[in-house]
Every structure is written in C-alpha cells, then in structure tokens.
Write a protein that holds these residues in place. Structure first.
Motif, PDB file in Angstrom:
ATOM      1  N   TYR A   1       0.838  -1.206   0.000  1.00  7.05           N
ATOM      2  CA  TYR A   1       0.000   0.000   0.000  1.00  7.05           C
ATOM      3  C   TYR A   1       0.872   1.254   0.000  1.00  7.05           C
TER       4      TYR A   1
ATOM      5  N   LEU B   1      -4.900   9.443  -2.468  1.00  9.23           N
ATOM      6  CA  LEU B   1      -5.267   8.388  -1.525  1.00  9.23           C
ATOM      7  C   LEU B   1      -6.619   7.786  -1.893  1.00  9.23           C
TER       8      LEU B   1
ATOM      9  N   ASP C   1      -4.807   2.903   8.745  1.00 10.32           N
ATOM     10  CA  ASP C   1      -5.095   4.250   9.225  1.00 10.32           C
ATOM     11  C   ASP C   1      -3.829   4.985   9.667  1.00 10.32           C
TER      12      ASP C   1
ATOM     13  N   ALA D   1      -0.194  10.819   5.854  1.00  9.99           N
ATOM     14  CA  ALA D   1      -0.008  11.113   4.437  1.00  9.99           C
ATOM     15  C   ALA D   1       0.348  12.570   4.180  1.00  9.99           C
TER      16      ALA D   1
ATOM     17  N   ASP E   1      -5.028  14.026  -1.012  1.00  6.36           N
ATOM     18  CA  ASP E   1      -6.283  13.329  -0.692  1.00  6.36           C
ATOM     19  C   ASP E   1      -6.860  12.635  -1.922  1.00  6.36           C
TER      20      ASP E   1
ATOM     21  N   LYS F   1      -2.589   6.528   6.465  1.00  3.89           N
ATOM     22  CA  LYS F   1      -3.454   7.620   6.033  1.00  3.89           C
ATOM     23  C   LYS F   1      -3.272   8.862   6.909  1.00  3.89           C
TER      24      LYS F   1
ATOM     25  N   THR G   1      -7.448   0.609  -0.238  1.00  5.82           N
ATOM     26  CA  THR G   1      -6.896   0.401   1.097  1.00  5.82           C
ATOM     27  C   THR G   1      -6.919  -1.077   1.427  1.00  5.82           C
TER      28      THR G   1
ATOM     29  N   ILE H   1       1.231   4.066  -2.958  1.00  4.66           N
ATOM     30  CA  ILE H   1       1.030   5.509  -2.822  1.00  4.66           C
ATOM     31  C   ILE H   1       2.158   6.267  -3.524  1.00  4.66           C
TER      32      ILE H   1
END
Length: 371
Positions: free
Chosen positions: A276, A365, A330, A336, A362, A333, A370, A280
């Motif tokens: 993940y 993401l 989380d 980030a 944002d 996130k 996820t 990103i």
C-alpha cells in the motif's frame, strides 16, 4: 490521457505473519511489475511482547504528559514530535510566529533529559556558526576544534529559510550522515539527534526557499494552526499561574529513548501495508492514471523512495504511540499529509489556482485501494 476509474495498485497477499507470498504490484494498465521482496520491511521474526508494549506505552505517556503540561492543544504537533523522537527523523514545522514551536521543542528535549540548542537563522549566518570551526591558539601555536551548536540531541533551526543556500547545505551532512566535518576530521553527533526546523509562510522577502534535496531530508512536515479560543484562554491562565517560569524535570532518559527506537523497528508491518505504501509512492509519480486530469496537471514531480521509507518508519512509531504492536492502514493515512506535502512538487499553476497540495494528496489516496 483519459482518466481511469479503476483502483490500484492491486495487492494480493496473506494478512498474517508466517509463510507469506511475495506481493505483486499491478499498474493501471494491468502490467505485472513482478514480485517485490517485502521481507525486510515486514520486520524481524521477533515481535513486541506484551511486557515490552506495556513499558513502551508507559514511557510514551510520560513524555506526552510532560508535553501537554507546557504546550496547550497542538495534539497533532505532539504526535509529530513523538514520531520523530521514536524514529530519529527530522521535522519541518511551518506556521506563523507565536504558536509554541520553540516551547514544544524545548519541552520534548527536557522531558528526555537531552541537550537542546536553538539556532536563529539569518542571512549572514555562516556554516561554521552551525557546525563549528577551528580556532588558533596563540599560546600553543596549534588549532583546536570548537564544535558548533548543531552538536546537541535536539537542534531547533528557527526560520531556516532565512539562512543562505550555503548555510542550509551545511545541515545536509548533519541530517543525513549524523556527523559534521571540520578541517580534516569528522565529528559524530549525539545519539539521539533530531533537527526541528521552522519557517514562516507569511514573510518571503529576504528568504531562501529550501531546495527539494534538503526538503526531502525531513521525514515530516507539519503545518500548525491557530489555537481555539478555549486553548488560548488556557495559555493565559498558565502564564498567570507561572507554569512557564518553572523548569520542568525529565520524565525519562536518552537511554530509554534509544530503547524505544529499537522497539519501533520491531513493530510488525504486514506486506499488504508495505505494498500500500509503495503504491502511494507509485501513484504520486503516475498521477494522471489515478486522479482527475485537472488535478494531475498540477503535479510536476512525485515523491522519491524516501517517502516510502518515511511512511514505514513513521507508521510503526504511530502504532507504538497508539499502544499497538502492528501497523494498520489508518496509520499510513493519518501521516499522508505530513510525509508527502513537502515531497510532492506542484507547478506554478497550482499556486495561481489556489490548489493546496493536501487536496492533491487526498485525491491520490482516494484513487488507491486500502488493504
């Protein structure tokens, strides 16, 4: 390029430690980039046991309590500094003056019984004013080395963008190599070593913007907000009570900090979350395939692999701060903005159209699944 609505990169991995398959990263065109080895990122075989987790939680609560006793509000700043402390990463803080940046840095340093130096950056500041220099002794006829203020556990570079490019570059060796070079010798910096740099976004005259290479050396960049009216009133009450006139006592030691840093490295991170994180980074470099063409047109350069490294280290630290021995999505996130806002390079059109980098992050993401 037409906008693609599919989510990716795709991840197919097991969710528990043990015999894990090697994940495969799939790009939007369906191309298989082959398996990549996440065994090192997944952590060593021995994970944190309950006793270690309990000790770490108590130590972190003590440091957080010392911070809250002198800094009102600023919960995100507290988390940012704790993450930096537990990982040995550096932090860039951006805000208008008067939002307790110096107080926060001093409080963290005092809480762990570390040395603290504050350097006020000005256009005439020289590299030797930071790292040190050699001084000639007339009595002995020899040079002696005078170490500069960067030789401390915690170094606050106040308004770093006011120093010249030559002076800014003097910090690169210190931040990356954890040493300084004076004359023909290298001098190791104290361990732990943490740089907190600040810059004022409302004054640009007489400043020198940090180059991308130096911005990338900071693990996190946090942007501080004004306090709420209730928090500001609490600041005034604490001033009247004399809270800030008394020197606080350490609540832990540097040895405990180094133990915490070692424990962070053993927080489990599943290969799915590693994938993940890598995904990103991939999205920032191929924005046109994952976000709207309008937003993608603002992106000039994506994040370097240092972003993935920062995500992994910071997510492990955040998990430990939260009392967990494993990373959850989380954690990634929540970090980030702080990991990417100074690494995602937007063009001048973004400034002209008043598009903040956080909006682009944002959107990125939202374009990746996820785990």
């Amino acid at each position: 390029m037409a906008h693609r609505t599919m989510v990716a990169p795709e991840v197919l991995v097991a969710s528990r430690p043990g015999s894990l398959p090697r994940p495969t990263l799939l790009t939007p065109d369906g191309a298989d980039h082959g398996p990549f080895d996440t065994s090192a990122a997944a952590g060593p075989a021995r994970y944190l046991d309950p006793a270690e987790l309990e000790w770490a939680g108590a130590a972190i609560r003590d440091i957080a309590g010392a911070f809250a006793s002198r800094v009102v509000g600023q919960s995100r700043l507290q988390e940012t500094l704790l993450v930096a402390l537990l990982t040995g990463g550096h932090v860039l803080l951006e805000s208008v003056p008067g939002l307790a940046k110096t107080t926060a840095a001093q409080t963290i340093a005092r809480a762990v019984d570390g040395t603290f130096h504050r350097i006020q950056c000005t256009p005439d500041l020289l590299p030797s004013d930071i790292v040190g220099t050699q001084v000639y002794n007339q009595q002995t006829g020899a040079f002696r080395t005078q170490l500069g203020p960067v030789h401390a556990n915690f170094v606050l570079l106040d308004e770093i963008n006011r120093s010249s490019a030559k002076t800014q570059s003097a910090m690169l060796e210190a931040m990356q190599e954890r040493q300084t070079s004076i004359g023909e010798r290298s001098y190791p910096l104290p361990d732990p070593f943490l740089v907190l740099a600040t810059q004022n976004p409302i004054e640009q005259e007489g400043t020198y913007p940090l180059p991308e290479a130096q911005m990338d050396r900071f693990m996190l960049k946090d942007v501080l907000d004004y306090p709420s009216p209730a928090e500001e009133a609490e600041v005034l009450r604490r001033i009247d009570a004399g809270v800030f006139t008394h020197t606080s006592e350490p609540v832990t030691t540097l040895a405990d900090v180094k133990r915490l840093q070692a424990l962070v490295g053993r927080v489990y991170i599943d290969p799915a979350i590693v994938n993940y994180i890598v995904g990103i980074g991939y999205v920032t470099r191929h924005a046109g395939d994952y976000i709207t063409p309008e937003l993608a047109s603002y992106v000039q350069f994506g994040a370097s692999p240092r972003a993935s490294i920062a995500f992994t280290r910071a997510a492990r630290a955040r998990a430990l701060i939260d009392g967990r021995n494993h990373v959850v999505p989380d954690d990634v996130k929540a970090l980030a903005h702080r990991v990417l806002r100074h690494r995602l390079i937007l063009g001048f059109e973004a400034v002209a159209d008043d598009v903040p980098v956080e909006r682009v992050i944002d959107a990125m993401l939202g374009g990746i699944r996820t785990p």
